[in-house]
Scaffold this active site. Structure first.
Site, PDB file in Angstrom:
ATOM      1  N   GLY A 165     -16.250  29.647  86.057  1.00 50.52           N
ATOM      2  CA  GLY A 165     -17.333  28.941  86.726  1.00 50.52           C
ATOM      3  C   GLY A 165     -17.158  27.449  86.850  1.00 50.52           C
ATOM      4  N   HIS A 167     -19.097  16.864  78.100  1.00 53.31           N
ATOM      5  CA  HIS A 167     -19.943  15.945  78.877  1.00 53.31           C
ATOM      6  C   HIS A 167     -21.316  15.730  78.254  1.00 53.31           C
ATOM      7  CE1 HIS A 167     -17.260  17.173  82.516  1.00 53.31           C
ATOM      8  NE2 HIS A 167     -16.660  16.335  81.723  1.00 53.31           N
TER       9      HIS A 167
HETATM   10  C1  BV8 Z   1     -13.654   9.127  83.258  1.00 51.92           C
HETATM   11  C2  BV8 Z   1     -22.546  15.183  82.797  1.00 51.92           C
HETATM   12  C3  BV8 Z   1     -12.523   7.175  82.629  1.00 51.92           C
HETATM   13  C4  BV8 Z   1     -23.628  14.487  83.553  1.00 51.92           C
HETATM   14  C5  BV8 Z   1     -20.557  15.286  84.233  1.00 51.92           C
HETATM   15  C6  BV8 Z   1      -8.547  11.651  88.355  1.00 51.92           C
HETATM   16  C7  BV8 Z   1      -8.554  11.986  89.660  1.00 51.92           C
HETATM   17  C8  BV8 Z   1      -9.737  11.801  90.412  1.00 51.92           C
HETATM   18  C9  BV8 Z   1     -10.910  11.300  89.848  1.00 51.92           C
HETATM   19  C10 BV8 Z   1     -10.881  10.971  88.539  1.00 51.92           C
HETATM   20  C11 BV8 Z   1      -9.715  11.129  87.796  1.00 51.92           C
HETATM   21  N1  BV8 Z   1      -9.984  10.735  86.550  1.00 51.92           N
HETATM   22  C12 BV8 Z   1     -11.280  10.321  86.482  1.00 51.92           C
HETATM   23  C13 BV8 Z   1     -11.850  10.464  87.685  1.00 51.92           C
HETATM   24  C14 BV8 Z   1     -13.216  10.131  88.016  1.00 51.92           C
HETATM   25  C15 BV8 Z   1     -14.224  11.233  87.645  1.00 51.92           C
HETATM   26  C16 BV8 Z   1     -13.939  12.488  88.427  1.00 51.92           C
HETATM   27  O1  BV8 Z   1     -13.371  13.439  87.945  1.00 51.92           O
HETATM   28  N2  BV8 Z   1     -14.410  12.469  89.683  1.00 51.92           N
HETATM   29  C17 BV8 Z   1     -14.225  13.677  90.523  1.00 51.92           C
HETATM   30  C18 BV8 Z   1     -15.578  14.135  91.021  1.00 51.92           C
HETATM   31  C19 BV8 Z   1     -13.339  13.376  91.657  1.00 51.92           C
HETATM   32  N3  BV8 Z   1     -14.207  11.521  86.220  1.00 51.92           N
HETATM   33  C20 BV8 Z   1     -14.963  10.723  85.420  1.00 51.92           C
HETATM   34  O2  BV8 Z   1     -15.626   9.791  85.820  1.00 51.92           O
HETATM   35  C21 BV8 Z   1     -14.938  11.053  83.925  1.00 51.92           C
HETATM   36  N4  BV8 Z   1     -14.775   9.829  83.172  1.00 51.92           N
HETATM   37  O3  BV8 Z   1     -12.700   9.473  83.915  1.00 51.92           O
HETATM   38  O4  BV8 Z   1     -13.696   7.971  82.514  1.00 51.92           O
HETATM   39  C22 BV8 Z   1     -12.672   6.131  81.602  1.00 51.92           C
HETATM   40  C23 BV8 Z   1     -11.815   6.181  80.523  1.00 51.92           C
HETATM   41  C24 BV8 Z   1     -11.907   5.161  79.576  1.00 51.92           C
HETATM   42  C25 BV8 Z   1     -12.861   4.131  79.723  1.00 51.92           C
HETATM   43  C26 BV8 Z   1     -13.736   4.131  80.824  1.00 51.92           C
HETATM   44  C27 BV8 Z   1     -13.658   5.168  81.767  1.00 51.92           C
HETATM   45  C28 BV8 Z   1     -16.308  11.644  83.470  1.00 51.92           C
HETATM   46  C29 BV8 Z   1     -16.554  12.962  84.141  1.00 51.92           C
HETATM   47  C30 BV8 Z   1     -17.842  13.596  83.568  1.00 51.92           C
HETATM   48  C31 BV8 Z   1     -19.040  13.340  84.447  1.00 51.92           C
HETATM   49  N5  BV8 Z   1     -20.215  14.046  83.925  1.00 51.92           N
HETATM   50  N6  BV8 Z   1     -21.654  15.908  83.711  1.00 51.92           N
HETATM   51  C32 BV8 Z   1     -24.587  15.438  84.210  1.00 51.92           C
HETATM   52  O5  BV8 Z   1     -24.419  16.659  84.101  1.00 51.92           O
HETATM   53  O6  BV8 Z   1     -25.531  14.938  84.817  1.00 51.92           O
HETATM   54  S1  BV8 Z   1     -19.545  16.169  85.328  1.00 51.92           S
HETATM   55  C33 BV8 Z   1     -20.564  17.440  85.934  1.00 51.92           C
HETATM   56  O7  BV8 Z   1     -19.995  17.807  87.135  1.00 51.92           O
HETATM   57  C34 BV8 Z   1     -20.586  18.708  85.121  1.00 51.92           C
HETATM   58  O8  BV8 Z   1     -20.622  18.468  83.745  1.00 51.92           O
HETATM   59  C35 BV8 Z   1     -19.285  19.364  85.545  1.00 51.92           C
HETATM   60  O9  BV8 Z   1     -18.257  18.926  84.788  1.00 51.92           O
HETATM   61  C36 BV8 Z   1     -19.071  18.821  86.914  1.00 51.92           C
HETATM   62  C37 BV8 Z   1     -19.323  19.889  87.901  1.00 51.92           C
HETATM   63  O10 BV8 Z   1     -18.171  20.617  87.932  1.00 51.92           O
HETATM   64  P1  BV8 Z   1     -18.242  22.211  87.676  1.00 51.92           P
HETATM   65  O11 BV8 Z   1     -18.783  22.473  86.325  1.00 51.92           O
HETATM   66  O12 BV8 Z   1     -16.926  22.709  88.034  1.00 51.92           O
HETATM   67  O13 BV8 Z   1     -19.368  22.718  88.666  1.00 51.92           O
HETATM   68  P2  BV8 Z   1     -19.358  22.719  90.263  1.00 51.92           P
HETATM   69  O14 BV8 Z   1     -20.762  22.684  90.639  1.00 51.92           O
HETATM   70  O15 BV8 Z   1     -18.415  21.703  90.769  1.00 51.92           O
HETATM   71  O16 BV8 Z   1     -18.728  24.159  90.611  1.00 51.92           O
HETATM   72  C38 BV8 Z   1     -19.354  25.319  90.155  1.00 51.92           C
HETATM   73  C39 BV8 Z   1     -18.294  26.413  90.241  1.00 51.92           C
HETATM   74  O17 BV8 Z   1     -18.881  27.605  89.717  1.00 51.92           O
HETATM   75  C40 BV8 Z   1     -17.871  26.699  91.685  1.00 51.92           C
HETATM   76  O18 BV8 Z   1     -16.461  26.823  91.728  1.00 51.92           O
HETATM   77  C41 BV8 Z   1     -18.561  28.042  91.997  1.00 51.92           C
HETATM   78  O19 BV8 Z   1     -17.809  28.836  92.875  1.00 51.92           O
HETATM   79  C42 BV8 Z   1     -18.621  28.670  90.610  1.00 51.92           C
HETATM   80  N7  BV8 Z   1     -19.700  29.656  90.420  1.00 51.92           N
HETATM   81  C43 BV8 Z   1     -20.937  29.650  90.993  1.00 51.92           C
HETATM   82  N8  BV8 Z   1     -21.660  30.710  90.523  1.00 51.92           N
HETATM   83  C44 BV8 Z   1     -20.867  31.370  89.612  1.00 51.92           C
HETATM   84  C45 BV8 Z   1     -19.621  30.689  89.543  1.00 51.92           C
HETATM   85  N9  BV8 Z   1     -18.619  31.095  88.729  1.00 51.92           N
HETATM   86  C46 BV8 Z   1     -18.842  32.229  87.972  1.00 51.92           C
HETATM   87  N10 BV8 Z   1     -20.013  32.915  87.980  1.00 51.92           N
HETATM   88  C47 BV8 Z   1     -21.039  32.532  88.786  1.00 51.92           C
HETATM   89  N11 BV8 Z   1     -22.180  33.232  88.797  1.00 51.92           N
END
Ligand code: BV8
Length: 250
Positions: free
Chosen positions: A194, A120
């Site tokens: 994570g 990302h």
């Molecule tokens: C795309 C950069 C197509 C920016 C980020 C299929 C199904 C459904 C939806 C989609 C699909 N395909 C695509 C989509 C749409 C979308 C998507 O996935 N939406 C989701 C939300 C439903 N995906 C996209 O848009 C992707 N692009 O599909 O393009 C395309 C293709 C060709 C041409 C045109 C278009 C792009 C996705 C990337 C977006 N950018 N980041 C920025 O950072 O500002 S994503 C961003 O959020 C992060 O990088 C990360 O990836 C994500 C957050 O997720 P996590 O890292 O898992 O973090 P989260 O906070 O959710 O959870 C934290 C976890 O850690 C928890 O489980 C917690 O319990 C745990 N934790 C906490 N403390 C600890 C711990 N674990 C261990 N130790 C600890 N101490």
């Protein structure tokens, strides 16, 4: 937990090819909030998944730029935690360990890890919103003349600059995703740390590895979308679990 720690250590010792996929949780103990963590202060009223889109930037480029400047400050002041350090040491100990991250910080590299695949992008990098000199048109922000307005102007075309991260609705950097996919297709063990596993296509990588015979090990204090496919689940913060796994490998 002790038994899982030992099973994890044994599996990692036997594995020839290991892939690690990390998410925001691996940087949480370094003070970098996860995407799940509610935004605070000035940003509390916004949804990160909305702010991190080209649409939000076009609507209000100053608001989105300033949000990234705020996050850049958090990342600049953050230091790798014991989870990052254990992974870097594990990479040194292992024959073939590849790290794939969804995180836009460079804490894995600061901990000594190499060849980290950033799916990302990197928040510290800046590029032209229109990629006027080709995709990506990276710009060195520190080389720009002083600027009042934010976002500052592209030195080539005079239009908006933006952080070099992948926004929702944007494709991942082709080369990086292909390399990540290939790493998962051939690995023996995928260590998922994570991540909520809710963001695609990153979230599909552990499933792909599982389909091609890899064992899945998850480290997360809270069960996630990955937990149902995990062969081993370590329900603890990575800064606690990973050093213990490393210890158990000795
Ligand atoms: C795309 C950069 C197509 C920016 C980020 C299929 C199904 C459904 C939806 C989609 C699909 N395909 C695509 C989509 C749409 C979308 C998507 O996935 N939406 C989701 C939300 C439903 N995906 C996209 O848009 C992707 N692009 O599909 O393009 C395309 C293709 C060709 C041409 C045109 C278009 C792009 C996705 C990337 C977006 N950018 N980041 C920025 O950072 O500002 S994503 C961003 O959020 C992060 O990088 C990360 O990836 C994500 C957050 O997720 P996590 O890292 O898992 O973090 P989260 O906070 O959710 O959870 C934290 C976890 O850690 C928890 O489980 C917690 O319990 C745990 N934790 C906490 N403390 C600890 C711990 N674990 C261990 N130790 C600890 N101490």
């Amino acid at each position: 937990m002790d038994a899982e720690i030992q099973r994890t250590a044994d599996l990692l010792k036997q594995a020839a090819r290991i892939v690690v996929l990390t998410g925001a949780g691996v940087s949480q103990e370094s003070g970098v909030p996860t995407f799940r963590d509610a935004l605070t202060g000035l940003w509390a009223q916004y949804d990160p998944q909305h702010l991190a889109t080209p649409q939000a930037f076009r609507q209000n480029p100053k608001l989105v730029w300033d949000w990234y400047e705020f996050r850049r400050g958090l990342v600049r002041n953050a230091k790798p935690n014991p989870g990052h350090c254990a992974l870097a040491q594990l990479q040194q100990k292992s024959l073939d360990l590849k790290i794939i991250t969804q995180n836009v910080d460079d804490l894995h590299e600061q901990a000594g890890a190499h060849d980290v695949m950033h799916l990302h992008g990197l928040i510290a990098e800046t590029k032209c919103f229109f990629d006027c000199q080709g995709d990506p048109t990276i710009v060195d922000l520190s080389a720009l003349p002083p600027y009042e307005d934010t976002p500052p102007p592209c030195p080539h075309c005079g239009r908006w600059l933006r952080p070099n991260v992948v926004w929702f609705g944007e494709p991942l950097p082709r080369g990086v995703f292909t390399a990540a996919r290939n790493a998962c297709l051939g690995c023996d063990v995928v260590l998922v740390i994570g991540t909520s596993g809710l963001v695609e296509p990153a979230g599909s990588l552990p499933r792909l590895a599982k389909q091609t015979g890899a064992r899945v090990i998850e480290v997360n204090p809270i069960e996630s979308a990955i937990t149902p496919i995990a062969d081993i689940y370590l329900g603890a913060p990575c800064g606690v679990a990973l050093p213990r796994v490393l210890e158990a490998m000795n």
